[in-house]
Design an enzyme around this catalytic site. Structure first.
Site, mmCIF file in Angstrom:
data_model
loop_
_atom_site.group_PDB
_atom_site.id
_atom_site.type_symbol
_atom_site.label_atom_id
_atom_site.label_comp_id
_atom_site.label_asym_id
_atom_site.label_seq_id
_atom_site.Cartn_x
_atom_site.Cartn_y
_atom_site.Cartn_z
ATOM 1 N N HIS A 355 0.802 -1.231 0.000
ATOM 2 C CA HIS A 355 0.000 0.000 0.000
ATOM 3 C C HIS A 355 0.829 1.273 0.000
ATOM 4 O O HIS A 355 0.269 2.362 0.153
ATOM 5 C CB HIS A 355 -0.915 0.044 1.228
ATOM 6 C CG HIS A 355 -1.981 -0.985 1.218
ATOM 7 N ND1 HIS A 355 -3.253 -0.748 0.752
ATOM 8 C CD2 HIS A 355 -1.959 -2.277 1.583
ATOM 9 C CE1 HIS A 355 -3.976 -1.844 0.863
ATOM 10 N NE2 HIS A 355 -3.207 -2.800 1.372
ATOM 11 N N LYS A 543 -8.492 13.533 4.983
ATOM 12 C CA LYS A 543 -7.624 12.340 4.951
ATOM 13 C C LYS A 543 -6.589 12.498 6.064
ATOM 14 O O LYS A 543 -6.529 13.558 6.689
ATOM 15 C CB LYS A 543 -6.946 12.190 3.591
ATOM 16 C CG LYS A 543 -6.267 13.466 3.082
ATOM 17 C CD LYS A 543 -5.677 13.269 1.704
ATOM 18 C CE LYS A 543 -6.660 13.406 0.564
ATOM 19 N NZ LYS A 543 -6.823 12.223 -0.245
ATOM 20 N N ARG A 544 -5.771 11.458 6.291
ATOM 21 C CA ARG A 544 -4.710 11.611 7.286
ATOM 22 C C ARG A 544 -3.870 12.846 6.958
ATOM 23 O O ARG A 544 -3.703 13.185 5.789
ATOM 24 C CB ARG A 544 -3.781 10.383 7.257
ATOM 25 C CG ARG A 544 -4.321 9.168 7.940
ATOM 26 C CD ARG A 544 -3.286 8.029 7.909
ATOM 27 N NE ARG A 544 -3.044 7.540 6.561
ATOM 28 C CZ ARG A 544 -1.846 7.299 6.048
ATOM 29 N NH1 ARG A 544 -0.753 7.504 6.760
ATOM 30 N NH2 ARG A 544 -1.700 6.831 4.828
ATOM 31 N N LYS A 549 0.518 14.372 1.443
ATOM 32 C CA LYS A 549 -0.882 14.630 1.066
ATOM 33 C C LYS A 549 -1.121 16.135 0.869
ATOM 34 O O LYS A 549 -2.161 16.557 0.402
ATOM 35 C CB LYS A 549 -1.834 14.044 2.098
ATOM 36 C CG LYS A 549 -1.768 12.498 2.124
ATOM 37 C CD LYS A 549 -2.703 11.900 3.156
ATOM 38 C CE LYS A 549 -2.535 10.402 3.332
ATOM 39 N NZ LYS A 549 -3.275 9.576 2.371
ATOM 40 N N THR A 651 -8.741 6.465 -1.637
ATOM 41 C CA THR A 651 -10.095 5.933 -1.831
ATOM 42 C C THR A 651 -11.122 7.020 -1.520
ATOM 43 O O THR A 651 -12.247 6.971 -2.027
ATOM 44 C CB THR A 651 -10.352 4.692 -0.940
ATOM 45 O OG1 THR A 651 -9.886 4.976 0.386
ATOM 46 C CG2 THR A 651 -9.647 3.470 -1.481
ATOM 47 N N LYS A 655 -14.921 8.237 -3.200
ATOM 48 C CA LYS A 655 -16.167 8.536 -2.468
ATOM 49 C C LYS A 655 -16.701 9.899 -2.869
ATOM 50 O O LYS A 655 -17.910 10.093 -3.024
ATOM 51 C CB LYS A 655 -15.917 8.487 -0.948
ATOM 52 C CG LYS A 655 -15.596 7.086 -0.459
ATOM 53 C CD LYS A 655 -14.913 7.062 0.898
ATOM 54 C CE LYS A 655 -14.169 5.742 1.074
ATOM 55 N NZ LYS A 655 -13.165 5.754 2.139
HETATM 56 C C1 F58 Z 1 -3.222 3.844 2.343
HETATM 57 N N1 F58 Z 1 -2.308 3.530 3.393
HETATM 58 C C2 F58 Z 1 -2.550 4.565 1.185
HETATM 59 N N2 F58 Z 1 -1.727 3.405 5.594
HETATM 60 O O1 F58 Z 1 -1.869 5.709 1.668
HETATM 61 C C3 F58 Z 1 -3.631 4.982 0.221
HETATM 62 O O2 F58 Z 1 -3.068 5.576 -0.918
HETATM 63 C C4 F58 Z 1 -4.439 3.769 -0.198
HETATM 64 O O3 F58 Z 1 -5.557 4.164 -0.938
HETATM 65 C C5 F58 Z 1 -4.930 2.997 1.019
HETATM 66 O O4 F58 Z 1 -3.843 2.667 1.854
HETATM 67 C C6 F58 Z 1 -5.622 1.725 0.646
HETATM 68 O O5 F58 Z 1 -4.857 1.013 -0.279
HETATM 69 C C7 F58 Z 1 -2.678 3.683 4.675
HETATM 70 O O6 F58 Z 1 -3.794 4.036 4.991
HETATM 71 C C8 F58 Z 1 -1.867 3.514 6.924
HETATM 72 O O7 F58 Z 1 -2.882 3.880 7.476
HETATM 73 C C9 F58 Z 1 -0.664 3.168 7.724
HETATM 74 C C10 F58 Z 1 -0.959 1.980 8.593
HETATM 75 C C11 F58 Z 1 0.247 1.662 9.444
HETATM 76 C C12 F58 Z 1 0.691 2.842 10.247
HETATM 77 C C13 F58 Z 1 0.945 4.048 9.398
HETATM 78 C C14 F58 Z 1 -0.253 4.376 8.546
#
Ligand code: F58
Length: 814
Positions: A355, A543-544, A549, A651, A655
């Site tokens: 990811h 988003k985060r 970002k 994602t 939405k």
């Molecule tokens: C996200 N990763 C990607 N990671 O950033 C995003 O582009 C993608 O659409 C999504 O995955 C689904 O494929 C993501 O959300 C985290 O939340 C990490 C988890 C582990 C700790 C740091 C953040």
């Protein structure tokens, strides 16, 4: 739960009385919510039983989706929709003087994830049930979810999220299916009847107890589940004799030690103890899940060598990568399978999704830590590594550099991405561009070594939640226009293009959007006392919070617009409301400065009467799935402005599109595919391309200072960070330094001009109301591809080799 309104009313009153010993009229909303949930749960239990019987009879292959995060959102209304009972429940409650949404709001939103990754995992479970695939989630039942975000003086403060405080109405505890997990100790090598055996001794044990949360399919009688593992001590509650001796704290030590494993989502892993706990969590749920799967497989199918024919194990990112050595351990040590065969079974069973390409997010564990915590697993890792390195040597004789780069253990670390690639039969990225970057750059060695192993599966979203639940008026309009087929065949949405230029349809779409904007505006007014005009352009960035970002680009541009409006007499601008939402990782200093900056800019602009409300800035506190359900339907403009190459997919972008917002974005992640689907004329693009970004990283050549000196707008807003224009400007020195002294890692300044220009174009388009409405409708119409029903079918066909169950499930009397 009965589909008849009168019977439902009666049952509701009766159940309420039985649980609480009083009349409904005397009850709180929480009590009423629990009563309704228990009736829904009855209904689900019956369908669940039926599904299990069906799975047993058909004995179709099953997939287990291992993920350290799941962000499912609230369940109540989703279940009602899936069971076809929402309208009946709504009416029955209404006649009892109860508003369904007041009850729905009582449910805690389980925040068992950081963001997109966890949300995707939950969406996949929804689609697995919707398309009738025997697919189940495996995760951790964190006692405390992702932190609750509060703003104090504009700064993010983290509070604990005790989502279980009122109990969870949906979980089923299954102590009889608990597993034992071993940590620490050491391994003695012995020989039994000429066979080498590995005896694990002096370990500590933790009990993993599963809690199942049912996942309902859309009107198809299918119920799958998400199995969340909770850590418990084996010792009964506490040590009585220690307590009796007066050592009160020590008496509970064992219990606390064991339970700490599933206590909280992502502890701070900047310390050794934090890292250790995180690794423990990973092994804990992987080991529990795999032991459980193997046990079940053996009772249902017998011969373990056929495991991969009936079971697929998917590891979502590298957090569950210990599945590779753990499955080897179970097969070799416990089932007595020979190494080579065990390896074949393991790799044929496991598949992996990546990811991210961010180097800091590619997990690696210090060798010493793995050895200490998981001594037998470490031995297996060494063996896997040794064998793999030999293969690489054979393929590239004398090329030690290749071996060094591709090794699973190197530089004192276990590299989890390398382990995941080597230990699985399929590796996928989550959008076309992301997969290409993996194949051509980040993982090119492995792509060359394993031709055909890498593939793309563009992400998706559960369109039912994001329309039927979050935007029911839109759902109704779509159904009134093209019928109900789109609900389980989302590509049908395409038929709406025929209405894109229809003035009546446009008006209806505009009216729905306006209502949703009003709903969000009144939430903002109530919560923060900020008045925003629903007639302004709602420009949303949720988003985060992360450097890549580029919330910083957005807010610097807001500062620029503010400068324009203040200083240009009669500056003609459609009023804008800029809405932000998102959490920063607690230890991510820069992201926290960005939050502070957005709040400071909001404070300044919202209180400046001279600009006559033409710009408003709102930061929604504590962004989560429930808040997202309020925000997506209310957006005119979707901000998707990551540095090209960095956002694996995104994602949220999908939405927004589904809810008729127009994307203003870079050509990054799934934005590219959104533009391909909807056409460039319905998408507002800007910014440098991934190729240029990656070349800058590789060869250098970027100079942030040059842009600062060349573009007066850029110079102005950068200076305003530190020159006293903002109150508490010393707080923003780090942002200034990041942009200029550290050469702007995410190319914010490089893209500023192009971004400002995209905003100008957007405004022009928005002025032409007919044109804008047709863009919104085309976005909705072309969003069907991004349903994760499509994504999950691709995984099932191409990776897991699983067919949906075709047998029709029917309850008695149906
Ligand atoms: C996200 N990763 C990607 N990671 O950033 C995003 O582009 C993608 O659409 C999504 O995955 C689904 O494929 C993501 O959300 C985290 O939340 C990490 C988890 C582990 C700790 C740091 C953040």
């Amino acid at each position: 739960m009965p589909a008849d309104k009168e019977i439902l009313k009666k049952k509701f009153k009766c159940r309420f009385l039985h649980i609480y010993g009083k009349n409904v009229a005397e009850g709180t909303n929480l009590e009423k919510y629990k009563t309704l949930a228990s009736l829904v749960r009855d209904e689900i239990s019956e369908k669940w039983l039926l599904t299990n019987i069906n799975y047993r009879e058909t004995n179709e292959k099953k997939v287990y989706y291992f993920c350290i995060e799941f962000l499912p959102g609230r369940f109540l209304v989703n279940h009602l929709i899936n069971l076809g009972l929402k309208e009946t429940a709504q009416e029955a409650l209404w006649e009892l003087g109860i508003n369904l949404s007041d009850l729905a709001d009582q449910e805690e939103d389980p925040g068992l994830g950081n963001g997109g990754l966890g949300r995707l995992a939950a969406a996949f479970l929804d689609s697995l049930a919707a398309v009738k695939i025997a697919g189940f989630g495996m995760g951790i039942r964190y006692h405390y979810g992702f932190f609750e975000q509060k703003f104090v003086d504009g700064n993010q403060v983290e509070l604990s999220d005790n989502w279980l405080q009122n109990g969870c109405a949906w979980e089923y505890r299954k102590p009889q299916e608990a597993q034992t997990i071993k940590f620490g100790g050491h391994v003695r090598v012995d020989s039994v009847e000429g066979r080498t055996v590995f005896i694990h001794e002096n370990f500590e044990t933790v009990r993993a107890v599963p809690y199942d949360i049912p996942i309902t399919g859309y009107k198809n009688n299918t119920v799958n589940y998400l199995r969340l593992w909770s850590a418990e001590a084996f010792t009964k509650d506490f040590e009585y004799h220690t307590f009796s001796r007066g050592e009160y704290t020590r008496a509970f030590e064992n219990k606390i030690y064991a339970e700490s494993i599933s206590q909280i989502l992502y502890p701070d892993d900047s310390t050794y103890e934090g890292k250790k706990l995180r690794l423990k969590q990973q092994y804990f749920f992987v080991s529990a899940g795999l032991q459980d799967i193997v046990r079940r497989f053996k009772t249902e199918n017998g011969d373990i060598s056929n495991l991969f024919k009936k079971v697929a194990v998917h590891i979502n990112d590298t957090h569950p990568a210990l599945a590779v050595p753990e499955l080897m351990r179970i097969l070799v040590d416990e089932e007595g399978v020979k190494w080579d065969e065990a390896w074949e079974i393991t790799t044929k069973t496991i598949s992996y999704t990546n990811h991210t390409i961010l180097p800091e997010a590619l997990e690696k564990w210090p060798v010493g830590l793995v050895q200490e915590l998981l001594p037998r697993i470490y031995m297996i890792l060494e063996e896997i590594n040794a064998r793999f390195c030999r293969e690489v040597m054979e393929r590239y004789p004398g090329n030690l550099e290749k071996v060094r780069q591709m090794a699973i253990i190197g530089d004192g670390f276990v590299r989890m991405a390398n382990l995941s690639i080597v230990g699985s039969h399929s590796v996928n990225g989550v959008a076309k561009l992301h997969t290409e970057i993996l194949k051509q750059r980040v993982m090119h060695n492995f792509n060359e070594f394993y031709p055909g192993k890498f593939n793309n599966k563009t992400n998706g979203i559960t369109h039912r939640r994001w329309v039927l639940l979050a935007n029911p008026q839109l759902g109704k309009l779509i159904t009134d226009t093209i019928g109900t087929k789109w609900i389980d065949h989302p590509l049908e949405l395409k038929r709406l293009t025929a209405w894109a230029k229809d003035p009546v349809f446009q008006e209806k779409i505009a009216a729905i959007k306006f209502n949703n904007k009003k709903r969000l505006a009144s939430f903002i007014e109530k919560k923060y006392g900020i008045e925003v005009d629903p007639a302004s352009i709602f420009d949303i960035h949720i988003k985060r919070i992360h450097g890549y970002k580029r919330q910083l680009l957005n807010i610097l541009h807001v500062m620029h617009l503010y400068n324009l409006v203040r200083e240009t007499p009669h500056y003609d601008m459609i009023p804008r409301t800029f809405i932000f939402g998102g959490k920063a990782a607690p230890a991510y200093y820069l992201a926290k400065r960005i939050i502070k900056l957005i709040n400071a800019v909001a404070e300044k602009i919202n209180n400046d009467n001279s600009i006559k409300d033409r710009i408003k800035v709102v930061f929604l506190e504590n962004y989560n799935v429930s808040l997202a359900e309020l925000a997506f339907p209310a957006a005119d403009v979707s901000e998707q402005i990551s540095t090209a190459s960095k956002e694996a997919s995104g994602t949220g972008n999908m939405k927004f599109m589904l809810n008729g917002a127009v994307t203003l974005g870079t050509l990054d992640g799934a934005n590219i595919e959104i533009r391909d689907q909807v056409g460039a004329e319905n998408f507002i693009e800007f910014g440098i391309l991934a190729e240029e970004v990656l070349n800058y990283y590789q060869f250098g050549g970027y100079k942030a200072w040059d842009i600062y000196h060349r573009d007066p707008r850029v110079k102005r807003v950068c200076d305003q960070l530190v020159d006293g224009f903002m109150p508490e400007h010393q707080e923003f020195q780090a942002l200034y330094d990041h942009l200029l002294h550290h050469n702007d890692e995410f190319f914010v300044l490089r893209d500023f001009a192009s971004y400002a220009d995209a905003h100008r174009r957007m405004e022009e388009m928005y002025r032409d109301r007919k044109k804008w409405e047709s863009m919104c409708i085309n976005n909705i119409a072309c969003s069907g591809f991004f349903s994760c029903d499509r994504t999950i079918r691709e995984y099932a066909n191409e990776i897991w080799k699983i067919d949906p169950i075709t047998k029709i499930l029917k309850l008695e009397g149906e």
